[in-house]
Scaffold this motif. Structure first.
Motif, PDB file in Angstrom:
ATOM      1  N   ARG A  26       6.329  48.712  30.071  1.00  0.00           N
ATOM      2  CA  ARG A  26       7.343  49.072  29.073  1.00  0.00           C
ATOM      3  C   ARG A  26       8.723  48.486  29.339  1.00  0.00           C
ATOM      4  O   ARG A  26       9.544  48.441  28.429  1.00  0.00           O
ATOM      5  N   LEU A  27       8.985  48.064  30.578  1.00  0.00           N
ATOM      6  CA  LEU A  27      10.317  47.581  30.933  1.00  0.00           C
ATOM      7  C   LEU A  27      10.254  46.174  31.516  1.00  0.00           C
ATOM      8  O   LEU A  27       9.320  45.861  32.259  1.00  0.00           O
ATOM      9  N   PRO A  28      11.258  45.359  31.238  1.00  0.00           N
ATOM     10  CA  PRO A  28      11.327  44.052  31.894  1.00  0.00           C
ATOM     11  C   PRO A  28      11.463  44.230  33.408  1.00  0.00           C
ATOM     12  O   PRO A  28      12.027  45.231  33.881  1.00  0.00           O
ATOM     13  N   GLY A  29      10.968  43.272  34.171  1.00  0.00           N
ATOM     14  CA  GLY A  29      10.972  43.363  35.624  1.00  0.00           C
ATOM     15  C   GLY A  29      12.335  43.614  36.237  1.00  0.00           C
ATOM     16  O   GLY A  29      12.476  44.435  37.146  1.00  0.00           O
ATOM     17  N   GLY A  63      13.925  53.779  23.257  1.00  0.00           N
ATOM     18  CA  GLY A  63      14.320  52.418  22.885  1.00  0.00           C
ATOM     19  C   GLY A  63      14.838  51.684  24.106  1.00  0.00           C
ATOM     20  O   GLY A  63      14.209  51.710  25.159  1.00  0.00           O
ATOM     21  N   PRO A  64      16.014  51.087  24.013  1.00  0.00           N
ATOM     22  CA  PRO A  64      16.545  50.342  25.145  1.00  0.00           C
ATOM     23  C   PRO A  64      17.319  51.207  26.139  1.00  0.00           C
ATOM     24  O   PRO A  64      17.926  50.695  27.070  1.00  0.00           O
ATOM     25  N   GLN A  65      17.298  52.532  25.963  1.00  0.00           N
ATOM     26  CA  GLN A  65      18.039  53.410  26.864  1.00  0.00           C
ATOM     27  C   GLN A  65      17.103  54.132  27.814  1.00  0.00           C
ATOM     28  O   GLN A  65      16.026  54.588  27.427  1.00  0.00           O
ATOM     29  N   ILE A  66      17.542  54.219  29.052  1.00  0.00           N
ATOM     30  CA  ILE A  66      16.802  54.943  30.086  1.00  0.00           C
ATOM     31  C   ILE A  66      17.758  55.951  30.701  1.00  0.00           C
ATOM     32  O   ILE A  66      18.856  55.589  31.121  1.00  0.00           O
TER      33      ILE A  66
END
Length: 124
Positions: A26-29, A63-66
């Protein structure tokens, strides 16, 4: 939202492995690398400075927030060591400065003898 529980520093490598395994799709490296560092620092501080007992680590993605939270018993306060006071041989004092460089915002809250440290990352 996923929650992990740890009790001691020896469990941090397993937590980092679990994070990578669960979030790798789910996340880029590079984002996952930053997240692992942030969580290891926050959880390590909770182990070192918090009261004995379970430490809860949670991650919420939208979305793009963690948003990650590390919750532990006790009332402790993080402090940042000024960069001028950190030497190359220092064994501690860099963690919060590292977190500050990797996240959009971070902080901590205290309620009823429980400390929750949190950090928010946004990726594109």
């Amino acid at each position: 939202m996923r929650v992990w529980e740890i009790r001691e520093a020896s469990q941090l490598p397993g937590l980092r492995r679990d994070l990578r395994r669960e979030l790798a799709q789910r996340l880029p490296g590079n984002v996952l690398d930053d997240l692992q560092i942030v969580i290891a620092e926050l959880a390590g501080n909770a182990v070192q400075h918090g009261a004995h007992g379970p430490i809860g680590v949670s991650i919420h993605t939208a979305g793009p927030q963690i948003l990650t939270r590390v919750r532990s018993a006790g009332h402790y306060r993080h402090h940042t060591t000024p960069a001028s006071d950190i030497t190359t041989l220092a064994e501690s004092g860099r963690g919060i400065a590292i977190i500050d460089a990797l996240v959009d915002e971070h902080g901590h809250d205290h309620q009823h003898d429980v400390t929750t440290c949190w950090a928010r990352l946004t990726w594109h």
